[in-house]
Design a protein around this motif. Structure first.
Motif, PDB file in Angstrom:
ATOM      1  N   ARG A 279       0.834  -1.209   0.000  1.00  0.00           N
ATOM      2  CA  ARG A 279       0.000   0.000   0.000  1.00  0.00           C
ATOM      3  C   ARG A 279       0.868   1.258   0.000  1.00  0.00           C
ATOM      4  NH1 ARG A 279      -3.313  -0.671   4.384  1.00  0.00           N
ATOM      5  NH2 ARG A 279      -2.162   0.737   5.774  1.00  0.00           N
ATOM      6  N   LEU A 280       0.524   2.159  -0.895  1.00  0.00           N
ATOM      7  CA  LEU A 280       1.106   3.501  -0.921  1.00  0.00           C
ATOM      8  C   LEU A 280       0.163   4.424  -0.172  1.00  0.00           C
ATOM      9  CD1 LEU A 280       3.145   5.616  -2.273  1.00  0.00           C
ATOM     10  CD2 LEU A 280       1.370   5.844  -4.016  1.00  0.00           C
ATOM     11  N   ASN A 281       0.664   5.121   0.833  1.00  0.00           N
ATOM     12  CA  ASN A 281      -0.216   5.862   1.737  1.00  0.00           C
ATOM     13  C   ASN A 281      -0.492   7.300   1.347  1.00  0.00           C
ATOM     14  OD1 ASN A 281      -0.985   3.951   3.739  1.00  0.00           O
ATOM     15  ND2 ASN A 281       1.096   4.009   4.557  1.00  0.00           N
ATOM     16  N   ILE A 288      -2.120  10.598   5.656  1.00  0.00           N
ATOM     17  CA  ILE A 288      -1.861   9.511   6.601  1.00  0.00           C
ATOM     18  C   ILE A 288      -0.418   9.607   7.101  1.00  0.00           C
ATOM     19  CG2 ILE A 288      -1.691   7.008   6.854  1.00  0.00           C
ATOM     20  CD1 ILE A 288      -3.913   6.702   4.882  1.00  0.00           C
ATOM     21  N   GLN A 289      -0.255   9.781   8.398  1.00  0.00           N
ATOM     22  CA  GLN A 289       1.074   9.927   8.994  1.00  0.00           C
ATOM     23  C   GLN A 289       1.672   8.560   9.305  1.00  0.00           C
ATOM     24  OE1 GLN A 289       2.513  13.159   9.189  1.00  0.00           O
ATOM     25  NE2 GLN A 289       0.734  13.353   7.843  1.00  0.00           N
ATOM     26  N   GLU A 290       1.889   7.803   8.268  1.00  0.00           N
ATOM     27  CA  GLU A 290       2.508   6.490   8.355  1.00  0.00           C
ATOM     28  C   GLU A 290       3.593   6.416   7.280  1.00  0.00           C
ATOM     29  OE1 GLU A 290      -0.425   3.475   7.935  1.00  0.00           O
ATOM     30  OE2 GLU A 290      -1.644   4.148   9.624  1.00  0.00           O
ATOM     31  N   PRO A 291       4.397   5.365   7.256  1.00  0.00           N
ATOM     32  CA  PRO A 291       5.396   5.241   6.194  1.00  0.00           C
ATOM     33  C   PRO A 291       4.753   5.342   4.816  1.00  0.00           C
ATOM     34  CG  PRO A 291       5.756   3.586   7.876  1.00  0.00           C
ATOM     35  CD  PRO A 291       4.465   4.252   8.220  1.00  0.00           C
ATOM     36  N   SER A 292       5.511   5.862   3.857  1.00  0.00           N
ATOM     37  CA  SER A 292       4.975   6.043   2.507  1.00  0.00           C
ATOM     38  C   SER A 292       4.462   4.744   1.912  1.00  0.00           C
ATOM     39  CB  SER A 292       6.055   6.620   1.584  1.00  0.00           C
ATOM     40  OG  SER A 292       6.536   7.841   2.066  1.00  0.00           O
ATOM     41  N   VAL A 293       5.187   3.643   2.154  1.00  0.00           N
ATOM     42  CA  VAL A 293       4.835   2.342   1.581  1.00  0.00           C
ATOM     43  C   VAL A 293       4.907   1.284   2.677  1.00  0.00           C
ATOM     44  CG1 VAL A 293       5.433   0.574  -0.128  1.00  0.00           C
ATOM     45  CG2 VAL A 293       5.746   2.999  -0.682  1.00  0.00           C
ATOM     46  N   VAL A 295       4.157  -3.096   3.310  1.00  0.00           N
ATOM     47  CA  VAL A 295       3.941  -4.384   2.665  1.00  0.00           C
ATOM     48  C   VAL A 295       3.504  -5.389   3.717  1.00  0.00           C
ATOM     49  CG1 VAL A 295       4.990  -6.244   1.323  1.00  0.00           C
ATOM     50  CG2 VAL A 295       5.740  -3.881   0.964  1.00  0.00           C
ATOM     51  N   TYR A 296       2.429  -6.116   3.419  1.00  0.00           N
ATOM     52  CA  TYR A 296       1.957  -7.170   4.323  1.00  0.00           C
ATOM     53  C   TYR A 296       2.130  -8.522   3.661  1.00  0.00           C
ATOM     54  CZ  TYR A 296      -1.023 -10.374   6.858  1.00  0.00           C
ATOM     55  OH  TYR A 296      -1.474 -11.458   7.548  1.00  0.00           O
ATOM     56  N   ARG A 297       2.738  -9.468   4.395  1.00  0.00           N
ATOM     57  CA  ARG A 297       2.818 -10.853   3.942  1.00  0.00           C
ATOM     58  C   ARG A 297       3.099 -11.757   5.143  1.00  0.00           C
ATOM     59  NH1 ARG A 297       5.420 -13.707  -1.404  1.00  0.00           N
ATOM     60  NH2 ARG A 297       5.164 -15.848  -0.677  1.00  0.00           N
ATOM     61  N   ASP A 298       2.390 -12.869   5.190  1.00  0.00           N
ATOM     62  CA  ASP A 298       2.618 -13.902   6.209  1.00  0.00           C
ATOM     63  C   ASP A 298       2.527 -13.348   7.622  1.00  0.00           C
ATOM     64  OD1 ASP A 298       3.038 -15.737   4.154  1.00  0.00           O
ATOM     65  OD2 ASP A 298       5.200 -15.363   4.126  1.00  0.00           O
ATOM     66  N   GLY A 299       1.554 -12.460   7.847  1.00  0.00           N
ATOM     67  CA  GLY A 299       1.325 -11.941   9.184  1.00  0.00           C
ATOM     68  C   GLY A 299       2.283 -10.860   9.624  1.00  0.00           C
ATOM     69  N   VAL A 300       3.168 -10.414   8.730  1.00  0.00           N
ATOM     70  CA  VAL A 300       4.176  -9.417   9.084  1.00  0.00           C
ATOM     71  C   VAL A 300       4.009  -8.188   8.188  1.00  0.00           C
ATOM     72  CG1 VAL A 300       6.645  -8.922   9.209  1.00  0.00           C
ATOM     73  CG2 VAL A 300       5.791 -11.193   9.825  1.00  0.00           C
ATOM     74  N   VAL A 301       4.072  -7.012   8.813  1.00  0.00           N
ATOM     75  CA  VAL A 301       4.023  -5.749   8.066  1.00  0.00           C
ATOM     76  C   VAL A 301       5.427  -5.159   8.005  1.00  0.00           C
ATOM     77  CG1 VAL A 301       3.135  -3.393   8.007  1.00  0.00           C
ATOM     78  CG2 VAL A 301       1.632  -5.268   8.697  1.00  0.00           C
ATOM     79  N   GLN A 302       5.872  -4.882   6.802  1.00  0.00           N
ATOM     80  CA  GLN A 302       7.170  -4.234   6.605  1.00  0.00           C
ATOM     81  C   GLN A 302       6.932  -2.798   6.182  1.00  0.00           C
ATOM     82  OE1 GLN A 302       9.590  -5.964   3.529  1.00  0.00           O
ATOM     83  NE2 GLN A 302      11.323  -4.606   3.906  1.00  0.00           N
ATOM     84  N   ALA A 303       7.538  -1.854   6.883  1.00  0.00           N
ATOM     85  CA  ALA A 303       7.345  -0.436   6.606  1.00  0.00           C
ATOM     86  C   ALA A 303       8.580   0.148   5.930  1.00  0.00           C
ATOM     87  CB  ALA A 303       7.066   0.311   7.903  1.00  0.00           C
ATOM     88  N   HIS A 304       8.351   0.905   4.864  1.00  0.00           N
ATOM     89  CA  HIS A 304       9.442   1.568   4.150  1.00  0.00           C
ATOM     90  C   HIS A 304       9.394   3.060   4.487  1.00  0.00           C
ATOM     91  CE1 HIS A 304      10.537  -1.924   1.642  1.00  0.00           C
ATOM     92  NE2 HIS A 304       9.241  -2.212   1.717  1.00  0.00           N
ATOM     93  N   ALA A 306      12.371   5.355   4.713  1.00  0.00           N
ATOM     94  CA  ALA A 306      13.393   6.247   4.153  1.00  0.00           C
ATOM     95  C   ALA A 306      13.238   6.390   2.642  1.00  0.00           C
ATOM     96  CB  ALA A 306      14.780   5.741   4.512  1.00  0.00           C
ATOM     97  N   ILE A 307      12.126   6.990   2.214  1.00  0.00           N
ATOM     98  CA  ILE A 307      11.865   7.224   0.799  1.00  0.00           C
ATOM     99  C   ILE A 307      11.511   8.697   0.627  1.00  0.00           C
ATOM    100  CG2 ILE A 307      10.477   6.595  -1.213  1.00  0.00           C
ATOM    101  CD1 ILE A 307       9.788   3.975   0.151  1.00  0.00           C
ATOM    102  N   ASP A 308      12.133   9.354  -0.332  1.00  0.00           N
ATOM    103  CA  ASP A 308      11.768  10.742  -0.618  1.00  0.00           C
ATOM    104  C   ASP A 308      10.320  10.774  -1.093  1.00  0.00           C
ATOM    105  OD1 ASP A 308      14.350  11.603  -0.035  1.00  0.00           O
ATOM    106  OD2 ASP A 308      15.030  11.341  -2.103  1.00  0.00           O
TER     107      ASP A 308
END
Length: 369
Positions: A279-281, A288-293, A295-304, A306-308
């Motif tokens: 998801r792109l926020n 939305i004051q969350e990371p720009s991108v 990713v959800y997979r296998d019960g884990v959310v990865q937040a990106h 450090a993206i301009d």
């Protein structure tokens, strides 16, 4: 219609000479990307409004300023940026191409397919490049989303949900004159939210999943003030040839405040794959004051994190790409005329679908023109 793909100049031994026609509001995002670079020289600026010329003349010291496009076309330039309102794209772009210049034009490519085809024909006849300046394709979080989708991180993509909230508070002050042509264009069904803003989302969808097979449009209307109508709420649904289905939801929230240094609006894109989602926020505003991108997979959310993720980052990246192509350092031009025409066909088919109140097949729409 087919058209030959342009080839780069290439220019390697000197700065690329660039001229600009049209210095309206969008120039405040386009032109700063040329400032301070040693690989491009802005040699001419053209606008009917002397005040707009006076605003940019000190920034590009030495550039010729003129209110006459004929004078601009007599100046030695390699590339001309056309930033005039969309209804004037075809007329201005064809004149520039026929004068032997390469063109970058703001999106959408044209207001209709007749105009787009005239531009593509002029580019082919003159051996010139025709590029649409679609900044969303260079927005770093969207580039990250595209990379995630292209990998196996979320599995094979199955669907995409896009959302635009047109809000009324926040962002920069845009002169009413910059919107007047938009309101006039909306009178024949080409509204600001679907035709102009929706172009971005359809361009992104095309870049992610390829051509569209059929589309359904349901375009609404909300009167802002007497005589001026916003084409929202609206919903577009389409299916790509690869089977991915998409929904674009457009809503209007005139009392909502969103922080932005430029145009405002809340935009999100979520791609669902067989094994997860990405998801792109946000794009235009800081909603939305969350990371720009994420990713959800296998019960884990990865937040990106450090993206301009400011709009200016997209315009700078777009400029980097174009100048590299003109110097012969890249073999792919994003978005060229044929790519842009595909997006326009989908957009116009969606508008026609709303008028007919049923889905429209893209090939049948083209055949029936």
């Amino acid at each position: 219609m087919t058209a030959s793909r342009p080839t780069p100049l290439p220019i390697t031994d000197r700065p690329i000479r660039l001229a600009v026609v049209g210095l309206g509001q969008i120039s405040e995002l386009v032109l700063p990307s040329y400032v301070g670079r040693d690989d491009v020289e802005v040699v001419a600026l053209c606008d009917r409004d002397p005040e707009r010329l006076a605003r940019w003349a000190p920034v590009f010291d030495g550039a010729t300023t003129t209110t006459d496009i004929d004078e601009l076309l007599r100046i030695d330039a390699d590339v001309v940026d056309v930033l005039v309102p969309t209804p004037a794209h075809a007329e201005v772009v064809v004149r520039v191409l026929d004068a032997g210049r390469h063109v970058q034009v703001q999106k959408p490519i044209a207001r209709d397919l007749e105009g787009a085809d005239a531009m593509l024909a002029a580019a082919a006849a003159n051996g010139a490049a025709l590029r649409v300046m679609e900044d969303y394709l260079f927005f770093p979080p969207l580039v990250k989303l595209r990379d995630i989708v292209a990998s196996d991180e979320i599995g094979a993509p199955t669907a995409v949900h896009m959302k635009i909230v047109a809000n009324g508070l926040g962002g920069w002050e845009v002169p009413a004159s910059s919107y007047q042509w938009q309101f006039e264009q909306a009178q024949d069904g080409r509204g600001m939210m679907v035709f102009d803003h929706g172009w971005h989302q359809l361009a992104v969808a095309h870049s992610l999943f390829g051509p569209v097979r059929r589309v359904l449009g349901w375009i609404g209307a909300t009167e802002i003030v007497p005589g001026i109508v916003m084409d929202a709420p609206s919903t577009l649904v389409w299916e790509h040839h690869n089977g991915v289905r998409a929904v674009l939801e457009i809503s209007f929230a005139p009392d909502m405040y969103l922080r932005s240094d430029h145009y405002t609006g809340d935009e999100r894109i979520e791609v669902t794959g067989r094994a997860g989602y990405a998801r792109l926020n946000r794009i235009s505003a800081r909603g939305i004051q969350e990371p720009s991108v994420i990713v959800y997979r296998d019960g884990v959310v990865q937040a990106h994190h450090a993206i301009d993720d400011h709009p200016t980052d997209a315009f700078r990246a777009s400029t980097d790409h174009a100048l590299a192509w003109f110097r012969g350092e890249s073999d792919r031009l994003i978005m060229d005329g044929p790519q842009s025409r595909e997006v326009l066909v989908t957009l116009l088919a969606a508008i026609e679908s709303s008028r007919r109140e049923r889905p429209v097949d893209i090939e049948a729409f083209e055949a029936g023109r």
